[in-house]
Design a protein around this motif. Structure first.
Motif, PDB file in Angstrom:
ATOM      1  N   VAL A  12       0.929  -1.329   0.018  1.00 22.77           N
ATOM      2  CA  VAL A  12       0.004  -0.001  -0.040  1.00 22.77           C
ATOM      3  C   VAL A  12       0.860   1.236  -0.061  1.00 22.77           C
ATOM      4  N   GLY A  13       1.951   1.332   0.808  1.00 18.31           N
ATOM      5  CA  GLY A  13       2.893   2.292   0.746  1.00 18.31           C
ATOM      6  C   GLY A  13       3.370   2.834  -0.655  1.00 18.31           C
ATOM      7  N   VAL A  14       4.082   1.670  -1.062  1.00 20.18           N
ATOM      8  CA  VAL A  14       4.667   1.857  -2.348  1.00 20.18           C
ATOM      9  C   VAL A  14       3.554   2.246  -3.613  1.00 20.18           C
ATOM     10  N   ALA A  15       2.404   1.854  -3.502  1.00 17.53           N
ATOM     11  CA  ALA A  15       1.351   1.903  -4.556  1.00 17.53           C
ATOM     12  C   ALA A  15       0.854   3.356  -4.379  1.00 17.53           C
ATOM     13  N   LEU A  16       0.671   3.947  -3.103  1.00 21.43           N
ATOM     14  CA  LEU A  16       0.165   5.262  -2.668  1.00 21.43           C
ATOM     15  C   LEU A  16       1.152   6.442  -2.733  1.00 21.43           C
ATOM     16  N   THR A  17       2.369   6.035  -2.918  1.00 27.71           N
ATOM     17  CA  THR A  17       3.456   7.254  -3.271  1.00 27.71           C
ATOM     18  C   THR A  17       3.979   7.258  -4.519  1.00 27.71           C
ATOM     19  N   HIS A  18       3.929   6.587  -5.431  1.00 27.27           N
ATOM     20  CA  HIS A  18       4.611   6.556  -6.716  1.00 27.27           C
ATOM     21  C   HIS A  18       3.798   7.050  -7.905  1.00 27.27           C
ATOM     22  N   TRP A  19       2.713   7.292  -7.684  1.00 24.96           N
ATOM     23  CA  TRP A  19       1.766   8.029  -8.763  1.00 24.96           C
ATOM     24  C   TRP A  19       2.000   9.328  -9.529  1.00 24.96           C
ATOM     25  N   PRO A  20       2.510  10.258  -8.344  1.00 24.17           N
ATOM     26  CA  PRO A  20       2.550  11.800  -8.909  1.00 24.17           C
ATOM     27  C   PRO A  20       3.236  12.003 -10.250  1.00 24.17           C
ATOM     28  N   SER A  21       4.523  11.589 -10.418  1.00 26.32           N
ATOM     29  CA  SER A  21       5.328  11.961 -11.504  1.00 26.32           C
ATOM     30  C   SER A  21       4.587  11.525 -12.610  1.00 26.32           C
ATOM     31  N   LEU A  22       3.952  10.253 -12.705  1.00 34.55           N
ATOM     32  CA  LEU A  22       3.411   9.910 -14.028  1.00 34.55           C
ATOM     33  C   LEU A  22       1.965  10.247 -14.300  1.00 34.55           C
ATOM     34  N   THR A  23       1.439  10.951 -13.159  1.00 28.06           N
ATOM     35  CA  THR A  23       0.085  11.546 -13.280  1.00 28.06           C
ATOM     36  C   THR A  23       0.319  12.857 -13.975  1.00 28.06           C
ATOM     37  N   ARG A  24       1.317  13.555 -13.536  1.00 26.76           N
ATOM     38  CA  ARG A  24       1.643  14.842 -14.055  1.00 26.76           C
ATOM     39  C   ARG A  24       2.152  14.751 -15.575  1.00 26.76           C
ATOM     40  N   VAL A  25       2.827  13.800 -15.929  1.00 29.31           N
ATOM     41  CA  VAL A  25       3.008  13.516 -17.476  1.00 29.31           C
ATOM     42  C   VAL A  25       1.824  13.314 -18.181  1.00 29.31           C
ATOM     43  N   ILE A  26       1.079  12.298 -17.496  1.00 30.82           N
ATOM     44  CA  ILE A  26      -0.256  12.039 -18.461  1.00 30.82           C
ATOM     45  C   ILE A  26      -1.413  13.272 -18.361  1.00 30.82           C
ATOM     46  N   ARG A  27      -1.156  14.007 -17.485  1.00 33.99           N
ATOM     47  CA  ARG A  27      -2.095  15.215 -17.500  1.00 33.99           C
ATOM     48  C   ARG A  27      -1.557  16.149 -18.350  1.00 33.99           C
ATOM     49  N   GLY A  28      -0.182  16.520 -18.599  1.00 34.43           N
ATOM     50  CA  GLY A  28       0.303  17.270 -19.912  1.00 34.43           C
ATOM     51  C   GLY A  28      -0.155  16.678 -21.125  1.00 34.43           C
ATOM     52  N   GLU A  29       0.053  15.342 -21.317  1.00 36.65           N
ATOM     53  CA  GLU A  29      -0.277  14.797 -22.644  1.00 36.65           C
ATOM     54  C   GLU A  29      -1.945  15.245 -22.946  1.00 36.65           C
ATOM     55  N   VAL A  30      -2.756  14.805 -22.089  1.00 38.03           N
ATOM     56  CA  VAL A  30      -4.288  14.846 -22.175  1.00 38.03           C
ATOM     57  C   VAL A  30      -4.521  16.454 -22.517  1.00 38.03           C
ATOM     58  N   LEU A  31      -4.027  17.404 -21.917  1.00 41.19           N
ATOM     59  CA  LEU A  31      -4.148  18.833 -21.901  1.00 41.19           C
ATOM     60  C   LEU A  31      -3.808  19.090 -23.441  1.00 41.19           C
ATOM     61  N   GLN A  32      -2.915  18.544 -23.984  1.00 42.46           N
ATOM     62  CA  GLN A  32      -2.553  18.831 -25.427  1.00 42.46           C
ATOM     63  C   GLN A  32      -3.561  18.111 -26.338  1.00 42.46           C
ATOM     64  N   LEU A  33      -4.073  16.927 -25.963  1.00 43.44           N
ATOM     65  CA  LEU A  33      -5.081  16.271 -26.808  1.00 43.44           C
ATOM     66  C   LEU A  33      -6.503  17.143 -26.717  1.00 43.44           C
ATOM     67  N   LYS A  34      -6.565  17.467 -25.480  1.00 45.23           N
ATOM     68  CA  LYS A  34      -7.821  18.327 -25.310  1.00 45.23           C
ATOM     69  C   LYS A  34      -8.134  19.358 -26.374  1.00 45.23           C
ATOM     70  N   ASN A  35      -7.062  20.188 -26.878  1.00 46.27           N
ATOM     71  CA  ASN A  35      -7.090  21.299 -27.663  1.00 46.27           C
ATOM     72  C   ASN A  35      -7.149  20.675 -29.079  1.00 46.27           C
ATOM     73  N   SER A  36      -6.888  19.357 -29.539  1.00 46.01           N
ATOM     74  CA  SER A  36      -7.020  18.811 -30.849  1.00 46.01           C
ATOM     75  C   SER A  36      -8.145  18.940 -31.195  1.00 46.01           C
TER      76      SER A  36
END
Length: 273
Positions: free
Chosen positions: A137-161
């Motif tokens: 649980v500790g590892v699963a709940l603490t390793h998502w932020p960096s990938l979330t930021r990357v995916i968020r940036g990708e989706v923001l670009q696609l949102k304007n497509s």
């Protein structure tokens, strides 16, 4: 990407996957052997019969190392998979569901990334009673932020497509438009991020276990092996820490090589960065 570079990337990826699969399977089969004690063979240096030597209880260090790596790899796969799924859901939600959702999720990302990673992991694991559940649980709940930021940036670009904007004008809901037009485009980035989370998960699991806040000392985990070996280094039993430590480093590097090779295959432009 040139043809020879592509072949090299495929070779590295398949080689890393096959090696890690073999280590995982060998560790499962060696689990019982790793627990067998025989005081007639205690403290043996590496030799043809015992490649990694034996410890103070006569346990085969090769079997213990393989069992520990197998456990670390399985925990890494499990926790990295959960973290990556959390990142995918939150990243898409933050970029698609409006400014309020984006602000809340961005605040969570900044908060978690602002806390020392290992400290947060130790606190979560300790609060859940340590052991497998606490570590997972500790590892699963603490390793998502960096990938979330990357995916968020990708989706923001696609949102304007154009194709997303047209689907919205045709009356498609945000969720349907995101699943139909965005998810296929971010899946390659998601898969690469998932694989690159593995080495971080393995290292952090081993680190908190080494410090006594992770897996039980009764389990042949790499963190347990390295922690126990520290007290015997001054007596000259160098092999107790050297070989498990080297195998852990090789495993982490192979996961990293697999992730980078997959990124080059899915995104040829990254090979020239």
């Amino acid at each position: 990407m040139r043809n020879n570079e592509r072949k090299k990337a495929v070779f590295l990826f398949l080689g890393a996957v096959l090696f890690l699969t073999a280590v995982t399977a060998a560790g499962i089969f060696c689990r019982q052997e790793a627990l067998v004690t025989d005081f007639s063979r205690r403290n043996l240096a590496p030799c043809p019969e015992y490649w990694f030597g034996t410890d103070w209880m006569g346990r085969d260090m090769l079997a213990r190392t393989l069992a520990g790596l197998s456990m670390s790899i399985r925990i890494g796969l499990f926790t990295a998979g959960i973290s990556a799924c959390i990142a995918l859901v939150l990243g898409v939600t933050a970029a698609v569901m409006g400014k309020m959702a984006d602000r809340v999720i961005s605040f969570l990302i900044d908060t978690i990334m602002g806390i020392p990673h290992l400290l947060l992991l130790i606190l979560v694991s300790y609060a859940l009673g340590k052991g497998f559940r606490g570590v997972a649980v500790g590892v699963a709940l603490t390793h998502w932020p960096s990938l979330t930021r990357v995916i968020r940036g990708e989706v923001l670009q696609l949102k304007n497509s154009e194709f997303y904007q047209i689907s919205r004008k045709l009356g498609w809901g945000r969720g349907r438009a995101a699943l139909r037009h965005m998810l296929p485009h971010i899946l390659p980035q998601f898969m690469v991020g998932l694989i690159l989370l593995f080495p971080h998960a393995i290292l952090h699991e081993s680190s908190i276990t080494f410090l006594g806040f992770g897996l039980s000392s009764q389990q042949p985990a790499i963190g347990v092996i390295l922690s126990e070996s520290m007290r015997y280094l001054i007596t000259g039993q160098w092999w107790l820490a050297l070989f498990p430590g080297l195998m852990l480093v090789v495993t982490v590097l192979l996961f990293d090589a697999a992730g980078n090779s997959l990124r080059k295959l899915l995104d040829p432009a990254s090979a020239h960065e």
